[in-house]
Design a protein around this motif. Sequence first.
Motif, PDB file in Angstrom:
ATOM      1  N   THR A   1       0.831  -1.213   0.000  1.00 48.65           N
ATOM      2  CA  THR A   1       0.000   0.000   0.000  1.00 48.65           C
ATOM      3  C   THR A   1       0.867   1.266   0.000  1.00 48.65           C
ATOM      4  OG1 THR A   1      -0.161   0.177   2.393  1.00 48.65           O
ATOM      5  CG2 THR A   1      -1.823  -1.194   1.278  1.00 48.65           C
ATOM      6  N   TYR A   2       0.170   2.371  -0.232  1.00 53.49           N
ATOM      7  CA  TYR A   2       0.791   3.688  -0.369  1.00 53.49           C
ATOM      8  C   TYR A   2       0.140   4.579   0.675  1.00 53.49           C
ATOM      9  CZ  TYR A   2       2.556   7.488  -3.439  1.00 53.49           C
ATOM     10  OH  TYR A   2       3.222   8.543  -3.991  1.00 53.49           O
ATOM     11  N   GLY A   3       0.938   5.146   1.581  1.00 53.00           N
ATOM     12  CA  GLY A   3       0.362   5.944   2.678  1.00 53.00           C
ATOM     13  C   GLY A   3      -0.455   7.098   2.141  1.00 53.00           C
TER      14      GLY A   3
ATOM     15  N   PRO B   1       2.969  -2.411  -6.366  1.00 62.45           N
ATOM     16  CA  PRO B   1       2.950  -1.226  -5.500  1.00 62.45           C
ATOM     17  C   PRO B   1       1.692  -0.405  -5.781  1.00 62.45           C
ATOM     18  CG  PRO B   1       4.561  -0.962  -7.280  1.00 62.45           C
ATOM     19  CD  PRO B   1       4.000  -2.345  -7.414  1.00 62.45           C
ATOM     20  N   HIS B   2       1.117   0.165  -4.710  1.00 59.74           N
ATOM     21  CA  HIS B   2      -0.042   1.043  -4.879  1.00 59.74           C
ATOM     22  C   HIS B   2       0.461   2.467  -5.124  1.00 59.74           C
ATOM     23  CE1 HIS B   2      -3.029  -1.656  -2.427  1.00 59.74           C
ATOM     24  NE2 HIS B   2      -2.238  -2.372  -3.197  1.00 59.74           N
ATOM     25  N   LEU B   3      -0.392   3.261  -5.778  1.00 59.44           N
ATOM     26  CA  LEU B   3      -0.065   4.668  -6.032  1.00 59.44           C
ATOM     27  C   LEU B   3      -1.365   5.466  -5.962  1.00 59.44           C
ATOM     28  CD1 LEU B   3       2.016   6.804  -7.030  1.00 59.44           C
ATOM     29  CD2 LEU B   3       1.470   6.107  -9.363  1.00 59.44           C
TER      30      LEU B   3
ATOM     31  N   LEU C   1      -4.937   4.341  -7.648  1.00 59.83           N
ATOM     32  CA  LEU C   1      -6.026   4.740  -6.744  1.00 59.83           C
ATOM     33  C   LEU C   1      -6.129   6.254  -6.654  1.00 59.83           C
ATOM     34  CD1 LEU C   1      -4.501   2.368  -4.190  1.00 59.83           C
ATOM     35  CD2 LEU C   1      -6.879   2.053  -4.888  1.00 59.83           C
ATOM     36  N   ARG C   2      -7.310   6.703  -6.269  1.00 53.95           N
ATOM     37  CA  ARG C   2      -7.423   8.132  -5.963  1.00 53.95           C
ATOM     38  C   ARG C   2      -6.831   8.419  -4.596  1.00 53.95           C
ATOM     39  NH1 ARG C   2     -12.891  10.845  -4.018  1.00 53.95           N
ATOM     40  NH2 ARG C   2     -12.096   9.784  -2.148  1.00 53.95           N
ATOM     41  N   GLY C   3      -7.128   7.553  -3.604  1.00 54.45           N
ATOM     42  CA  GLY C   3      -6.751   7.843  -2.218  1.00 54.45           C
ATOM     43  C   GLY C   3      -7.875   8.585  -1.525  1.00 54.45           C
ATOM     44  N   ASP C   4      -7.823   8.586  -0.194  1.00 55.89           N
ATOM     45  CA  ASP C   4      -8.864   9.307   0.552  1.00 55.89           C
ATOM     46  C   ASP C   4      -8.633  10.811   0.438  1.00 55.89           C
ATOM     47  OD1 ASP C   4     -10.378   7.134   1.348  1.00 55.89           O
ATOM     48  OD2 ASP C   4      -8.990   6.679   2.986  1.00 55.89           O
ATOM     49  N   LEU C   5      -9.715  11.574   0.472  1.00 59.19           N
ATOM     50  CA  LEU C   5      -9.587  13.030   0.317  1.00 59.19           C
ATOM     51  C   LEU C   5      -8.774  13.599   1.480  1.00 59.19           C
ATOM     52  CD1 LEU C   5     -13.277  13.768  -0.755  1.00 59.19           C
ATOM     53  CD2 LEU C   5     -11.249  13.703  -2.223  1.00 59.19           C
TER      54      LEU C   5
ATOM     55  N   HIS D   1      -9.864  11.809 -10.054  1.00 59.70           N
ATOM     56  CA  HIS D   1     -10.357  10.458  -9.777  1.00 59.70           C
ATOM     57  C   HIS D   1      -9.326   9.429 -10.230  1.00 59.70           C
ATOM     58  CE1 HIS D   1     -14.188  12.285  -8.936  1.00 59.70           C
ATOM     59  NE2 HIS D   1     -14.115  12.927 -10.098  1.00 59.70           N
ATOM     60  N   ALA D   2      -9.514   8.211  -9.714  1.00 62.13           N
ATOM     61  CA  ALA D   2      -8.580   7.147 -10.107  1.00 62.13           C
ATOM     62  C   ALA D   2      -8.576   6.949 -11.623  1.00 62.13           C
ATOM     63  CB  ALA D   2      -8.962   5.847  -9.401  1.00 62.13           C
ATOM     64  N   SER D   3      -9.732   7.138 -12.272  1.00 62.55           N
ATOM     65  CA  SER D   3      -9.777   6.936 -13.733  1.00 62.55           C
ATOM     66  C   SER D   3      -8.808   7.882 -14.452  1.00 62.55           C
ATOM     67  CB  SER D   3     -11.198   7.111 -14.272  1.00 62.55           C
ATOM     68  OG  SER D   3     -11.744   8.312 -13.806  1.00 62.55           O
TER      69      SER D   3
ATOM     70  N   CYS E   1     -12.446  -1.582  -6.165  1.00 59.65           N
ATOM     71  CA  CYS E   1     -13.901  -1.551  -6.324  1.00 59.65           C
ATOM     72  C   CYS E   1     -14.551  -1.890  -4.982  1.00 59.65           C
ATOM     73  CB  CYS E   1     -14.352  -2.497  -7.430  1.00 59.65           C
ATOM     74  SG  CYS E   1     -14.000  -4.223  -7.107  1.00 59.65           S
ATOM     75  N   TYR E   2     -15.827  -1.573  -4.885  1.00 58.29           N
ATOM     76  CA  TYR E   2     -16.507  -1.561  -3.585  1.00 58.29           C
ATOM     77  C   TYR E   2     -17.857  -2.278  -3.687  1.00 58.29           C
ATOM     78  CZ  TYR E   2     -12.914   1.925  -3.100  1.00 58.29           C
ATOM     79  OH  TYR E   2     -11.692   2.545  -3.089  1.00 58.29           O
ATOM     80  N   PRO E   3     -17.889  -3.572  -3.338  1.00 63.07           N
ATOM     81  CA  PRO E   3     -19.146  -4.329  -3.472  1.00 63.07           C
ATOM     82  C   PRO E   3     -20.311  -3.701  -2.709  1.00 63.07           C
ATOM     83  CG  PRO E   3     -17.317  -5.818  -3.097  1.00 63.07           C
ATOM     84  CD  PRO E   3     -16.778  -4.430  -2.942  1.00 63.07           C
TER      85      PRO E   3
ATOM     86  N   GLY F   1     -20.571  -0.425  -2.266  1.00 61.12           N
ATOM     87  CA  GLY F   1     -20.571   0.996  -2.636  1.00 61.12           C
ATOM     88  C   GLY F   1     -19.452   1.723  -1.901  1.00 61.12           C
ATOM     89  N   HIS F   2     -18.865   2.712  -2.573  1.00 61.83           N
ATOM     90  CA  HIS F   2     -17.817   3.516  -1.922  1.00 61.83           C
ATOM     91  C   HIS F   2     -18.468   4.440  -0.894  1.00 61.83           C
ATOM     92  CE1 HIS F   2     -14.868   6.955  -1.789  1.00 61.83           C
ATOM     93  NE2 HIS F   2     -14.061   5.926  -1.617  1.00 61.83           N
ATOM     94  N   VAL F   3     -17.769   4.695   0.218  1.00 58.30           N
ATOM     95  CA  VAL F   3     -18.382   5.489   1.313  1.00 58.30           C
ATOM     96  C   VAL F   3     -18.915   6.851   0.858  1.00 58.30           C
ATOM     97  CG1 VAL F   3     -17.440   4.588   3.475  1.00 58.30           C
ATOM     98  CG2 VAL F   3     -16.032   6.066   2.061  1.00 58.30           C
TER      99      VAL F   3
ATOM    100  N   ARG G   1     -24.443   4.618  -9.778  1.00 59.39           N
ATOM    101  CA  ARG G   1     -23.469   5.628 -10.244  1.00 59.39           C
ATOM    102  C   ARG G   1     -22.052   5.138  -9.948  1.00 59.39           C
ATOM    103  NH1 ARG G   1     -23.408   8.671 -13.885  1.00 59.39           N
ATOM    104  NH2 ARG G   1     -22.643  10.658 -13.114  1.00 59.39           N
ATOM    105  N   ASP G   2     -21.891   4.507  -8.780  1.00 56.22           N
ATOM    106  CA  ASP G   2     -20.579   3.972  -8.390  1.00 56.22           C
ATOM    107  C   ASP G   2     -20.090   2.984  -9.467  1.00 56.22           C
ATOM    108  OD1 ASP G   2     -18.847   4.424  -6.221  1.00 56.22           O
ATOM    109  OD2 ASP G   2     -19.202   2.407  -5.440  1.00 56.22           O
ATOM    110  N   ILE G   3     -21.013   2.153  -9.948  1.00 57.59           N
ATOM    111  CA  ILE G   3     -20.631   1.165 -10.968  1.00 57.59           C
ATOM    112  C   ILE G   3     -20.372   1.862 -12.308  1.00 57.59           C
ATOM    113  CG2 ILE G   3     -21.486  -0.838 -12.288  1.00 57.59           C
ATOM    114  CD1 ILE G   3     -22.612  -1.896  -9.638  1.00 57.59           C
TER     115      ILE G   3
ATOM    116  N   MET H   1     -15.827   3.453 -15.935  1.00 60.34           N
ATOM    117  CA  MET H   1     -14.893   4.442 -16.496  1.00 60.34           C
ATOM    118  C   MET H   1     -13.444   4.044 -16.209  1.00 60.34           C
ATOM    119  SD  MET H   1     -16.807   8.062 -15.687  1.00 60.34           S
ATOM    120  CE  MET H   1     -15.344   9.031 -15.926  1.00 60.34           C
ATOM    121  N   LYS H   2     -13.227   3.469 -15.020  1.00 59.57           N
ATOM    122  CA  LYS H   2     -11.843   3.056 -14.684  1.00 59.57           C
ATOM    123  C   LYS H   2     -11.406   1.922 -15.613  1.00 59.57           C
ATOM    124  CE  LYS H   2     -12.225   2.698  -9.900  1.00 59.57           C
ATOM    125  NZ  LYS H   2     -11.767   2.834  -8.506  1.00 59.57           N
ATOM    126  N   VAL H   3     -12.320   0.987 -15.842  1.00 58.45           N
ATOM    127  CA  VAL H   3     -11.976  -0.145 -16.705  1.00 58.45           C
ATOM    128  C   VAL H   3     -11.743   0.355 -18.130  1.00 58.45           C
ATOM    129  CG1 VAL H   3     -12.812  -2.346 -17.627  1.00 58.45           C
ATOM    130  CG2 VAL H   3     -13.202  -1.769 -15.224  1.00 58.45           C
TER     131      VAL H   3
END
Length: 288
Positions: A49-51, A77-79, A107-111, A123-125, A143-145, A147-149, A156-158, A163-165
Amino acid sequence: MEKIRDILNTGSVTVSFEVFPPKKADAYESVRDAVLQIADLKPSFMSVTYGAGGTTAGMTVELADEISTRRGVPVLPHLTCVASSRAHVDEMLARYKELGIQNVMALRGDLPQDGRKSEDFAHASDLIRYIRERSDLCIGAACYPEGHVESRNKSRDIDFLKMKVDAGCDFLTTQMFFDNTIFYNFLYRILQAGIHVPVIPGIMPITNARQLSRSVALSGTNVPESFRAIVDRFQDHPDAMKQAGILYASHQIVDLIANDIKHIHVYSMNKPEVAAGILKNLSEILCL
Ligand code: FAD
């Protein structure tokens, strides 16, 4: 070093582990030792992971490089991009090239709490598209089965996941979940949306009650009553709680494999005994 998209294409069941770098450099060696013990278990690949906000950028790459060069395990490695610039991403891509790293989790990462967001990537896309235009790296995304928080609408999440794919990601890894039916429903919904890349379920073995409350607070993951009962009963008995957490995660994995899910990613929390416990429980199943 291998690309994860090729590893996922062989038709065999894969088990991979996630590890994380320390927050402070003086803890690097002890984390590295634990991580190399996990690598000794010969997983199909390991993600690092990436801090938040790139705080561990150097250690993420260093740890990934040690796993790869010292143990020969493919690495991911995550980014994250939410607080990053194109120049920084270019630097990271150059570093991966120099080290022969073939995969990245984009990844986008948390705000950021201070509100300072990237002007280059929202966004990650955006990050996925940027990397895809500049390299042949194998790109994973989240991805978030459930839904993202931040998302108020699962459909919309899907749409955003699609878009990412479409931007060029090769596979998806899920947020943890404790109820496999949520994952199966999600797979159905994303297939309907035209998403056909491999989706790797992320399984989190919960080994103490604090870990559960922290993880659930961050992700909003549903905790089934059956699992809550386990935590309530064993939380004051650390060894029993650890054993129960490993067994619950193993049971989830057995059910996934029985339902023809081929790839499993385990959030190892840098605990070699937890990673080993899971593999021991699956020893015959993984030989099939
Ligand atoms: P995105 O895909 O950009 O989505 C974020 C939110 O924006 C979602 O609500 C989505 O619906 C919405 N959205 C997406 N695109 C658009 C658009 N075009 N317009 C409007 N809304 C949009 N965090 C770390 O800091 N480091 C890590 O190493 C790390 N590893 C992770 C690994 C996995 C497998 C997972 C599941 C998560 C990981 N995270 C990590 C957490 C992740 O960074 C957060 O969940 C973050 O809030 C979202 O990142 P994302 O890449 O999914 O973002």
